[in-house]
Design an enzyme around this catalytic site. Structure first.
Site, PDB file in Angstrom:
ATOM      1  N   VAL A  53      11.811 -36.017  21.282  1.00  0.00           N
ATOM      2  CA  VAL A  53      12.420 -35.564  20.039  1.00  0.00           C
ATOM      3  C   VAL A  53      12.265 -34.067  19.812  1.00  0.00           C
ATOM      4  O   VAL A  53      12.927 -33.499  18.939  1.00  0.00           O
ATOM      5  CB  VAL A  53      11.856 -36.329  18.819  1.00  0.00           C
TER       6      VAL A  53
ATOM      7  N   ASN B  25       9.837 -41.252  13.346  1.00  0.00           N
ATOM      8  CA  ASN B  25       8.431 -41.652  13.377  1.00  0.00           C
ATOM      9  C   ASN B  25       7.601 -40.895  14.415  1.00  0.00           C
ATOM     10  O   ASN B  25       6.393 -40.757  14.238  1.00  0.00           O
ATOM     11  CB  ASN B  25       8.340 -43.155  13.640  1.00  0.00           C
TER      12      ASN B  25
ATOM     13  N   SER C 222       2.893 -38.259   6.033  1.00  0.00           N
ATOM     14  CA  SER C 222       1.455 -38.540   5.964  1.00  0.00           C
ATOM     15  C   SER C 222       0.905 -38.139   4.607  1.00  0.00           C
ATOM     16  O   SER C 222       1.391 -37.197   3.970  1.00  0.00           O
ATOM     17  CB  SER C 222       0.713 -37.761   7.052  1.00  0.00           C
TER      18      SER C 222
ATOM     19  N   TYR D 268      -1.232 -29.797  11.481  1.00  0.00           N
ATOM     20  CA  TYR D 268      -0.772 -31.160  11.218  1.00  0.00           C
ATOM     21  C   TYR D 268      -0.430 -31.337   9.744  1.00  0.00           C
ATOM     22  O   TYR D 268       0.641 -31.844   9.400  1.00  0.00           O
ATOM     23  CB  TYR D 268      -1.859 -32.162  11.630  1.00  0.00           C
TER      24      TYR D 268
ATOM     25  N   SER E  29       2.813 -29.552   8.999  1.00  0.00           N
ATOM     26  CA  SER E  29       4.010 -30.202   9.548  1.00  0.00           C
ATOM     27  C   SER E  29       4.431 -31.385   8.688  1.00  0.00           C
ATOM     28  O   SER E  29       5.625 -31.627   8.478  1.00  0.00           O
ATOM     29  CB  SER E  29       3.765 -30.650  10.993  1.00  0.00           C
ATOM     30  N   LYS E  30       3.455 -32.111   8.153  1.00  0.00           N
ATOM     31  CA  LYS E  30       3.775 -33.265   7.313  1.00  0.00           C
ATOM     32  C   LYS E  30       4.281 -32.821   5.938  1.00  0.00           C
ATOM     33  O   LYS E  30       5.167 -33.462   5.359  1.00  0.00           O
ATOM     34  CB  LYS E  30       2.555 -34.173   7.174  1.00  0.00           C
TER      35      LYS E  30
ATOM     36  N   ILE F 265      -4.058 -44.269   9.755  1.00  0.00           N
ATOM     37  CA  ILE F 265      -3.555 -45.570  10.190  1.00  0.00           C
ATOM     38  C   ILE F 265      -4.344 -46.014  11.415  1.00  0.00           C
ATOM     39  O   ILE F 265      -4.641 -45.212  12.312  1.00  0.00           O
ATOM     40  CB  ILE F 265      -2.059 -45.503  10.549  1.00  0.00           C
TER      41      ILE F 265
END
Length: 254
Positions: free
Chosen positions: A58, A84, A135, A148, A151-152, A181
């Site tokens: 992706v 996802n 997230s 991270y 990015s979310k 998760i």
């Protein structure tokens, strides 16, 4: 109720974790699922589940464009897109962040979603649905996960913007924002602190499961859910509501 019968659904990062759980749930609900993943091993898994596999990175726009084009050629349209696919890097303070690794996170976690929306929408009928797996870290950040977290947060902004731009066509765009998760990503090297704090930070006292995320995605994908768009929905065991008693006691003890 909540049927996905004959809906054409593209799911990225479908080889494991939330992507795989969503694939299984969608297939059971009657959907025609296209599984996208970088792993060629997903092809056998797709056969076992009665799905189609298209190898896709992706982070490469041309591959995402081809994924959507091939899906539309096979089925005539795309009814549901689940963005996802995601990666994470080991915990590190911003001043020690590896710039190349941070760029790779954005290439997958943000641009992969941007490419998905950009290239799926032309094949989508009115009243289609896009679900971005974001997230809790994009809303309530954690030290040591700067790239991270960012990015979310960017995904959440993208979700709201796309929801407004596509509202005239009644295409719904939502994000789910899970806390940690219980998937292989949680057990990667560098995530030890996140793993250790789970039972104390989340008021419900455990990690979210991939299946619980898939259930929320299913709800947002179904036609029963036509009036929810532009939302980043928390699925975090109560974490954004506050610190649970376990967490308070752990804090007091320390």
């Amino acid at each position: 109720m909540f049927s996905l019968k004959d809906k054409v659904c593209v799911i990225t990062g479908a080889s494991r974790g939330v992507g795989l759980a969503t694939t299984k749930r969608f297939a059971a609900a009657g959907a025609k699922v296209v599984m996208a993943s970088r792993s060629s091993q997903t092809e056998q898994l797709a056969k076992e589940l009665g799905c189609i596999f298209i190898k896709t990175d992706v982070s490469i726009e041309e591959e995402v464009a081809q994924l959507m084009k091939t899906t539309a050629e096979m089925y005539g349209r795309i009814d549901v897109l689940v963005n996802n696919a995601a990666i994470i890097i080991p915990e590190n303070d911003i001043i020690h962040t590896d710039s190349a690794a941070a760029k790779e996170i954005f290439d997958v976690n943000y641009f992969g979603y941007l490419y998905g929306i950009k290239h799926a929408v032309p094949y989508m009928p009115d009243e289609a649905s896009i679900i971005n797996v974001s997230s809790n870290a994009g809303v309530q950040t954690f030290p040591g996960y700067g790239p991270y977290n960012s990015s979310k947060a960017a995904i959440n902004g993208l979700t709201k913007t796309a929801a407004l731009e596509l509202a005239d066509r009644k295409i719904r765009v939502n994000a789910i924002c899970p806390a940690s998760i219980d998937t292989p990503m949680l057990y990667q090297e560098g995530c030890e602190n996140e793993l250790a704090m789970g039972q104390y930070c989340w008021p419900l006292g455990r990690f979210c499961t991939a299946e619980e995320c898939a259930a929320l995605i299913h709800f947002l994908a179904a036609d029963d859910c036509k009036y929810i768009t532009g939302e980043d929905i928390q699925i975090d065991g109560g974490y954004t509501a506050g610190i649970g008693r376990r967490g308070m006691l752990k804090w007091i003890e320390s």
